[in-house]
Design a protein around this motif. Structure first.
Motif, PDB file in Angstrom:
ATOM      1  N   ALA A  95     -90.558 -69.741  78.758  1.00  0.00           N
ATOM      2  CA  ALA A  95     -90.515 -68.633  77.799  1.00  0.00           C
ATOM      3  C   ALA A  95     -89.128 -68.465  77.185  1.00  0.00           C
ATOM      4  O   ALA A  95     -88.856 -67.429  76.567  1.00  0.00           O
ATOM      5  N   TYR A  96     -88.273 -69.471  77.328  1.00  0.00           N
ATOM      6  CA  TYR A  96     -86.886 -69.353  76.856  1.00  0.00           C
ATOM      7  C   TYR A  96     -86.806 -68.975  75.375  1.00  0.00           C
ATOM      8  O   TYR A  96     -86.191 -67.969  75.009  1.00  0.00           O
ATOM      9  N   ASN A  97     -87.409 -69.772  74.512  1.00  0.00           N
ATOM     10  CA  ASN A  97     -87.348 -69.498  73.069  1.00  0.00           C
ATOM     11  C   ASN A  97     -88.136 -68.241  72.703  1.00  0.00           C
ATOM     12  O   ASN A  97     -87.690 -67.439  71.872  1.00  0.00           O
ATOM     13  N   HIS A  98     -89.291 -68.065  73.315  1.00  0.00           N
ATOM     14  CA  HIS A  98     -90.164 -66.938  72.978  1.00  0.00           C
ATOM     15  C   HIS A  98     -89.460 -65.605  73.199  1.00  0.00           C
ATOM     16  O   HIS A  98     -89.522 -64.703  72.341  1.00  0.00           O
ATOM     17  N   ASN A  99     -88.760 -65.442  74.312  1.00  0.00           N
ATOM     18  CA  ASN A  99     -88.126 -64.169  74.640  1.00  0.00           C
ATOM     19  C   ASN A  99     -87.037 -63.806  73.640  1.00  0.00           C
ATOM     20  O   ASN A  99     -86.918 -62.643  73.222  1.00  0.00           O
ATOM     21  N   VAL A 100     -86.238 -64.785  73.247  1.00  0.00           N
ATOM     22  CA  VAL A 100     -85.154 -64.516  72.295  1.00  0.00           C
ATOM     23  C   VAL A 100     -85.717 -64.151  70.921  1.00  0.00           C
ATOM     24  O   VAL A 100     -85.268 -63.188  70.281  1.00  0.00           O
ATOM     25  N   MET A 101     -86.699 -64.903  70.460  1.00  0.00           N
ATOM     26  CA  MET A 101     -87.248 -64.658  69.127  1.00  0.00           C
ATOM     27  C   MET A 101     -87.974 -63.324  69.056  1.00  0.00           C
ATOM     28  O   MET A 101     -87.904 -62.606  68.053  1.00  0.00           O
ATOM     29  N   LYS A 102     -88.689 -62.958  70.112  1.00  0.00           N
ATOM     30  CA  LYS A 102     -89.377 -61.672  70.133  1.00  0.00           C
ATOM     31  C   LYS A 102     -88.387 -60.519  70.114  1.00  0.00           C
ATOM     32  O   LYS A 102     -88.600 -59.506  69.433  1.00  0.00           O
ATOM     33  N   LEU A 103     -87.280 -60.637  70.877  1.00  0.00           N
ATOM     34  CA  LEU A 103     -86.256 -59.597  70.875  1.00  0.00           C
ATOM     35  C   LEU A 103     -85.623 -59.462  69.500  1.00  0.00           C
ATOM     36  O   LEU A 103     -85.427 -58.338  69.007  1.00  0.00           O
ATOM     37  N   ALA A 104     -85.323 -60.583  68.856  1.00  0.00           N
ATOM     38  CA  ALA A 104     -84.731 -60.542  67.520  1.00  0.00           C
ATOM     39  C   ALA A 104     -85.691 -59.906  66.516  1.00  0.00           C
ATOM     40  O   ALA A 104     -85.293 -59.054  65.697  1.00  0.00           O
ATOM     41  N   GLU A 105     -86.943 -60.295  66.563  1.00  0.00           N
ATOM     42  CA  GLU A 105     -87.935 -59.736  65.641  1.00  0.00           C
ATOM     43  C   GLU A 105     -88.106 -58.241  65.863  1.00  0.00           C
ATOM     44  O   GLU A 105     -88.196 -57.453  64.904  1.00  0.00           O
ATOM     45  N   GLN A 245     -81.686 -75.312  79.675  1.00  0.00           N
ATOM     46  CA  GLN A 245     -81.834 -76.419  80.617  1.00  0.00           C
ATOM     47  C   GLN A 245     -82.417 -75.941  81.937  1.00  0.00           C
ATOM     48  O   GLN A 245     -83.258 -76.624  82.544  1.00  0.00           O
ATOM     49  N   ASN A 246     -81.989 -74.764  82.377  1.00  0.00           N
ATOM     50  CA  ASN A 246     -82.520 -74.228  83.628  1.00  0.00           C
ATOM     51  C   ASN A 246     -84.003 -73.890  83.487  1.00  0.00           C
ATOM     52  O   ASN A 246     -84.803 -74.144  84.398  1.00  0.00           O
ATOM     53  N   SER A 247     -84.380 -73.316  82.346  1.00  0.00           N
ATOM     54  CA  SER A 247     -85.788 -73.006  82.099  1.00  0.00           C
ATOM     55  C   SER A 247     -86.618 -74.280  82.034  1.00  0.00           C
ATOM     56  O   SER A 247     -87.747 -74.330  82.554  1.00  0.00           O
ATOM     57  N   ARG A 248     -86.069 -75.319  81.413  1.00  0.00           N
ATOM     58  CA  ARG A 248     -86.802 -76.586  81.326  1.00  0.00           C
ATOM     59  C   ARG A 248     -86.941 -77.220  82.712  1.00  0.00           C
ATOM     60  O   ARG A 248     -87.987 -77.800  83.035  1.00  0.00           O
ATOM     61  N   MET A 249     -85.901 -77.119  83.519  1.00  0.00           N
ATOM     62  CA  MET A 249     -85.989 -77.635  84.892  1.00  0.00           C
ATOM     63  C   MET A 249     -87.107 -76.938  85.659  1.00  0.00           C
ATOM     64  O   MET A 249     -87.919 -77.585  86.331  1.00  0.00           O
ATOM     65  N   MET A 250     -87.155 -75.606  85.544  1.00  0.00           N
ATOM     66  CA  MET A 250     -88.184 -74.845  86.250  1.00  0.00           C
ATOM     67  C   MET A 250     -89.575 -75.195  85.724  1.00  0.00           C
ATOM     68  O   MET A 250     -90.533 -75.327  86.486  1.00  0.00           O
ATOM     69  N   ALA A 251     -89.693 -75.343  84.383  1.00  0.00           N
ATOM     70  CA  ALA A 251     -90.989 -75.667  83.785  1.00  0.00           C
ATOM     71  C   ALA A 251     -91.443 -77.055  84.205  1.00  0.00           C
ATOM     72  O   ALA A 251     -92.624 -77.273  84.528  1.00  0.00           O
ATOM     73  N   MET A 252     -90.515 -78.023  84.208  1.00  0.00           N
ATOM     74  CA  MET A 252     -90.878 -79.386  84.591  1.00  0.00           C
ATOM     75  C   MET A 252     -91.197 -79.482  86.080  1.00  0.00           C
ATOM     76  O   MET A 252     -92.070 -80.247  86.497  1.00  0.00           O
ATOM     77  N   GLU A 253     -90.480 -78.701  86.879  1.00  0.00           N
ATOM     78  CA  GLU A 253     -90.776 -78.689  88.312  1.00  0.00           C
ATOM     79  C   GLU A 253     -92.172 -78.125  88.564  1.00  0.00           C
ATOM     80  O   GLU A 253     -92.929 -78.656  89.384  1.00  0.00           O
TER      81      GLU A 253
END
Length: 302
Positions: A95-105, A245-253
């Motif tokens: 949810a890395y990108n989603h959270n930032v974009m929703k907050l900005a919007e 990168q940390n979010s991607r690590m968690m998602a890939m794990e």
């Protein structure tokens, strides 16, 4: 029930996907270590700048400057606000990108409508364009390679608009990594500097040393604040990159773990299908043998 070949094909596809998710996990881990080391090397300089701003605010509480709490000459509805939104160039990061974009919007929808949008990252650009929101400036290649030079380019653009009074306020929306598990989308006011943030109260036993700004306090602030803004933006870029990168690590794990569970289920299903096929073959052999026996018995009775 699916056939043995179909199950084997699905298992091979999942195994191939596991190789990809494992590789992405290792790549993100390597990038995270490298960029965190880079941030640790530059943090002392920018912490010192912040400390200097705090000292100036304590020693010169009445100083007036365009970078520090300027007197509002516009109503909140008239204020021109700039938002620097930091996203990634790629997905597959939870949810890395989603959270930032929703907050900005959300923040922009609550504003007076005089907003200017600056975006770092292809994902953010595509999202806001799809929403019909105009992106004033897109800083290419910055999300995947946060450097001091790229941070300086961004800060120069924002300061130019602020100095020309094209912007009254500037906010940075990025992802802050509080620890290796928890990441949070945050919004920080970059300019103007809020005086109360730098007016620290010292303990009574700490002596207050005299401070002289040469040639003038305004000249010193004109020199320090642009470097401070550049440092803050660089820190936000690195924090966001680390969070990605940390979010991607968690998602890939998580994806690898789910793939292993799917493989276990498919292996059980494959063994059942294979066992059923073997049982069917044995049954057919026995039935054929019995038929042959009955045929021979009938022929001998005649």
């Amino acid at each position: 029930m699916a056939g043995a070949r179909e199950i084997q094909s699905r298992m091979k596809s999942i195994q191939d996907t596991m190789k990809i998710t494992n590789a992405m996990y290792m790549i993100s881990s390597s990038k995270l270590k490298r960029v965190k080391k880079r941030l640790e090397d530059t943090e002392p300089y920018f912490y010192t700048l912040q400390s200097v701003l705090e000292r100036i605010a304590r020693h010169f509480p009445d100083i007036q400057h365009r970078y520090i709490d300027p007197s509002p000459d516009r109503t909140p509805a008239q204020k021109k606000t700039g938002y620097l939104v930091i996203t990634g160039d790629k997905g597959l990061a939870g949810a890395y990108n989603h959270n930032v974009m929703k907050l900005a919007e959300q923040e922009m929808n609550q504003g007076g409508g005089n907003d200017t949008l600056f975006v770092v990252g292809q994902v953010g650009v595509h999202y806001f364009q799809k929403k019909g929101m105009h992106v004033d400036t897109h800083f290419h290649y910055t999300a995947q390679n946060p450097t001091m030079n790229r941070a300086r380019i961004i800060s120069e653009k924002l300061l130019e608009l602020y100095d020309c009074q094209e912007l009254d306020e500037i906010y940075v929306i990025y992802t802050k990594m509080t620890n290796s598990i928890h990441m949070e989308a945050v919004m920080t006011k970059l300019l103007p500097l809020e005086r109360h943030r730098y007016e620290g109260h010292l303990p009574a036993n700490v002596p207050m040393q005299d401070m002289v700004l040469f040639p003038t306090p305004d000249a010193v602030i004109d020199s320090i604040v642009p470097n401070y803004v550049t440092g803050f933006i660089y820190g936000a870029l690195v924090e966001s990159f680390s969070s990605e990168q940390n979010s991607r690590m968690m998602a890939m794990e998580a994806a690898t773990r789910n793939a292993r569970e799917m493989l276990k289920s498919l292996e059980i299903e494959y063994n059942r299908v294979r066992q059923a096929a073997i049982t069917q073959e044995i049954t057919e052999v026995i039935s054929g043998a019995k038929a042959q026996k009955r045929k021979k018995g009938g022929a001998s009775s005649r």
